[in-house]
Design an enzyme around this catalytic site. Structure first.
Site, PDB file in Angstrom:
ATOM      1  N   GLY A 229     -32.469 -95.760   8.416  1.00 57.57           N
ATOM      2  CA  GLY A 229     -32.881 -96.141   7.204  1.00 57.57           C
ATOM      3  C   GLY A 229     -34.099 -96.954   7.208  1.00 57.57           C
ATOM      4  O   GLY A 229     -34.747 -97.131   7.427  1.00 57.57           O
ATOM      5  N   ARG A 231     -36.728 -99.455   6.304  1.00 54.35           N
ATOM      6  CA  ARG A 231     -37.130-100.502   7.106  1.00 54.35           C
ATOM      7  C   ARG A 231     -36.374-100.522   8.187  1.00 54.35           C
ATOM      8  O   ARG A 231     -36.371-101.482   9.239  1.00 54.35           O
ATOM      9  CB  ARG A 231     -37.313-101.870   6.142  1.00 54.35           C
ATOM     10  CG  ARG A 231     -37.535-101.140   4.914  1.00 54.35           C
ATOM     11  CD  ARG A 231     -39.480-101.128   5.101  1.00 54.35           C
ATOM     12  NE  ARG A 231     -39.963-101.946   3.738  1.00 54.35           N
ATOM     13  CZ  ARG A 231     -41.503-101.398   3.781  1.00 54.35           C
ATOM     14  NH1 ARG A 231     -42.129-100.777   4.761  1.00 54.35           N
ATOM     15  NH2 ARG A 231     -42.326-101.730   2.335  1.00 54.35           N
ATOM     16  N   SER A 232     -36.130 -99.655   8.703  1.00 60.86           N
ATOM     17  CA  SER A 232     -35.539 -99.125  10.263  1.00 60.86           C
ATOM     18  C   SER A 232     -36.510 -99.496  11.263  1.00 60.86           C
ATOM     19  O   SER A 232     -35.808 -99.401  11.809  1.00 60.86           O
ATOM     20  CB  SER A 232     -34.179 -98.317  10.191  1.00 60.86           C
ATOM     21  OG  SER A 232     -35.428 -97.336  10.012  1.00 60.86           O
ATOM     22  N   GLY A 233     -37.184 -98.848  10.752  1.00 62.43           N
ATOM     23  CA  GLY A 233     -38.547 -98.678  11.985  1.00 62.43           C
ATOM     24  C   GLY A 233     -38.758 -97.328  12.631  1.00 62.43           C
ATOM     25  O   GLY A 233     -39.677 -97.072  13.433  1.00 62.43           O
ATOM     26  N   LYS A 234     -38.350 -96.717  11.428  1.00 66.68           N
ATOM     27  CA  LYS A 234     -38.451 -94.624  12.187  1.00 66.68           C
ATOM     28  C   LYS A 234     -39.953 -94.298  12.232  1.00 66.68           C
ATOM     29  O   LYS A 234     -40.207 -93.758  13.319  1.00 66.68           O
ATOM     30  CB  LYS A 234     -37.531 -93.672  11.067  1.00 66.68           C
ATOM     31  CG  LYS A 234     -37.639 -94.283  10.030  1.00 66.68           C
ATOM     32  CD  LYS A 234     -36.873 -93.590   9.104  1.00 66.68           C
ATOM     33  CE  LYS A 234     -36.938 -93.420   7.316  1.00 66.68           C
ATOM     34  NZ  LYS A 234     -36.887 -94.964   7.138  1.00 66.68           N
ATOM     35  N   THR A 253     -45.773 -86.420   3.153  1.00 70.00           N
ATOM     36  CA  THR A 253     -45.372 -85.217   2.371  1.00 70.00           C
ATOM     37  C   THR A 253     -44.579 -86.369   1.384  1.00 70.00           C
ATOM     38  O   THR A 253     -44.079 -85.696   0.559  1.00 70.00           O
ATOM     39  CB  THR A 253     -44.190 -84.388   3.353  1.00 70.00           C
ATOM     40  OG1 THR A 253     -43.031 -85.628   3.343  1.00 70.00           O
ATOM     41  CG2 THR A 253     -44.181 -84.002   4.422  1.00 70.00           C
ATOM     42  N   HIS A 270     -49.130 -97.329   6.332  1.00 76.03           N
ATOM     43  CA  HIS A 270     -48.886 -96.774   7.279  1.00 76.03           C
ATOM     44  C   HIS A 270     -50.424 -95.944   7.951  1.00 76.03           C
ATOM     45  O   HIS A 270     -50.858 -96.015   9.404  1.00 76.03           O
ATOM     46  CB  HIS A 270     -48.563 -94.901   6.603  1.00 76.03           C
ATOM     47  CG  HIS A 270     -47.032 -95.985   6.871  1.00 76.03           C
ATOM     48  ND1 HIS A 270     -45.519 -94.777   7.351  1.00 76.03           N
ATOM     49  CD2 HIS A 270     -45.742 -96.425   6.033  1.00 76.03           C
ATOM     50  CE1 HIS A 270     -44.753 -94.395   6.734  1.00 76.03           C
ATOM     51  NE2 HIS A 270     -44.890 -95.889   6.001  1.00 76.03           N
ATOM     52  N   ASP A 300     -43.758 -86.690   7.815  1.00 76.10           N
ATOM     53  CA  ASP A 300     -43.331 -88.207   7.818  1.00 76.10           C
ATOM     54  C   ASP A 300     -43.422 -87.762   6.089  1.00 76.10           C
ATOM     55  O   ASP A 300     -44.235 -88.476   5.394  1.00 76.10           O
ATOM     56  CB  ASP A 300     -44.135 -88.846   8.164  1.00 76.10           C
ATOM     57  CG  ASP A 300     -43.864 -90.831   7.845  1.00 76.10           C
ATOM     58  OD1 ASP A 300     -42.274 -90.742   7.742  1.00 76.10           O
ATOM     59  OD2 ASP A 300     -43.864 -91.722   8.536  1.00 76.10           O
TER      60      ASP A 300
END
Length: 399
Positions: A229, A231-234, A253, A270, A300
């Site tokens: 989800g 800000r989950s750290g994905k 993307t 990022h 991403d």
């Protein structure tokens, strides 16, 4: 060449003295680690752990045959404890080679941080490389060949491993052992998972290894999907999975979104996190990239790819959707999924998991939610490894 790890932890050990963090609290028993120290063939000692003689005895080894003690990094705090009967520790000047009477040769490798790396060649011709905590090689010889074993600060300096891979010093058969382990990663399953993604492993203090003997080197998954989800750290997890590999191509993307300062701030954060050796391309045309040979891809993210694809077929309009937009979108999705199946590149892709929250109030919002769920499921079917990030914690769904 035989190697006994008298310690595998950071200079302060693990757990750190008086540290209340969760990682230190769980670093008990076999998970506890003394400062890293290596005993090579019972004759060469690289770095010192407190109570080195007792550590050797616990491992079934003796320090009685040690003829050379070398330090790899500056030691803060009290003077280093040298067990009675051992020669005084020293450092080999960068670029110089030390020949021991036992037939071992030790070459000092310059680092980009205070400290010295040591390339050790045994009497049998096998080679290992030992790097100090927080250090990466400052210069590498592309014709230096591949090491049978590398011991390095994989968690703290994954870029060191990337540099070694870039020049062929680390190859598919190199046994990469993580040392100087600190409390940055919880010990146990999470540490093993992080290291496996880098093609490395950790062993307990007291372990004896035969350099050059085949080990079950962790198999880095070729295709990985990271879900989560907001800000989950994905994204951080996806980037972390490729930090130990050179020449990564980061595929953004999301575009630039001119005038959106909040989006620009996200993009900047990022970009600053990524290693300087990575390249970035902004595109949603993923199929040609997947078809090409080349370095690892980090995409991403798929949710923004889907937004672009739905824009292209005007999927937000009910009439357009029912009049051919749905078929066109499904065709594009099948094309992407087929390219993922066929690709020979290492791939890490990020996508949002939005189906567990509030039901969107609009038909177009529900359409996007449903199509993203379908895309994630089809994409995951083609991946060897699938992770779900929840509150910054990675839950393994596959692999």
């Amino acid at each position: 060449m035989e190697l006994t790890l008298l310690g595998t932890g950071a200079p302060a050990g693990l757990p750190r003295p008086d540290c209340p963090c969760a990682a230190c609290a769980s670093a008990l028993g076999e998970r506890a680690r003394a400062a890293t120290s290596l005993l090579v063939d019972g004759t060469l000692l690289l770095d010192l752990t407190p109570g080195a003689a007792f550590a050797a005895a616990r491992a079934g080894r003796s320090l009685g045959g040690v003829r050379q003690v070398l330090l790899s990094h500056p030691h803060d705090g009290p003077a280093v404890e040298v067990p009675a009967g051992l020669p005084q520790p020293g450092r080999v000047p960068d670029g110089r080679e030390l020949a021991l009477l036992t037939g071992h040769r030790v070459r000092a490798v310059p680092m980009d941080a205070p400290g010295t790396g040591y390339a050790v060649t045994g009497p049998d011709g096998l080679r290992l490389l030992y790097l100090p905590p927080g250090g990466a090689p400052a210069g590498l010889d592309e014709n230096g060949g591949t090491y049978a074993m590398v011991l390095a600060d994989v968690v703290g300096r994954p870029d060191a491993l990337a540099k070694l891979r870039a020049v062929g010093a680390v190859g598919p058969t190199t046994d990469v052992i993580a040392v100087h382990l600190d409390h940055d990663v919880p010990p146990g399953p999470e540490l093993r998972r992080r290291l496996a993604a880098a093609g490395a492993r950790a062993v307990p203090d007291g372990t004896t290894l035969d350099v050059g003997v085949y080990e079950d080197v962790p198999d880095v998954p070729r295709r990985t999907l990271v879900l989560g989800g907001a800000r989950s750290g994905k994204s951080l997890e996806a980037e972390r999975r490729l930090e130990a590999f050179p020449d990564v191509l980061y595929v953004a993307t999301g575009g630039t979104r001119g005038g959106d300062s909040e989006w620009a701030s996200r993009v900047s954060a990022h970009r600053e996190r990524r290693p300087g050796s990575w390249r970035t391309v902004e595109t949603c045309d993923l199929v040609p990239l997947l078809a090409e040979d080349g370095p690892p891809l980090l995409v991403d993210c798929l949710s923004l790819w889907l937004t672009d694809a739905m824009d292209e077929v005007n999927a937000w309009d009910d009439a357009e959707w029912s009049g051919g937009g749905e078929r066109a979108l499904r065709a594009r999705t099948r094309e992407l999924v087929a390219a993922v199946r066929a690709t020979r590149r290492t791939l890490v892709a990020v996508s949002n998991e939005v189906g567990s929250g509030i039901v969107p109030a609009t038909a177009s919002g529900r359409r996007y939610r449903d199509e993203l769920g379908r895309l994630n499921a089809q994409f995951a079917d083609e991946c060897e490894h699938v992770l779900l990030l929840v509150a910054g914690q990675a839950v393994r769904l596959r692999g």
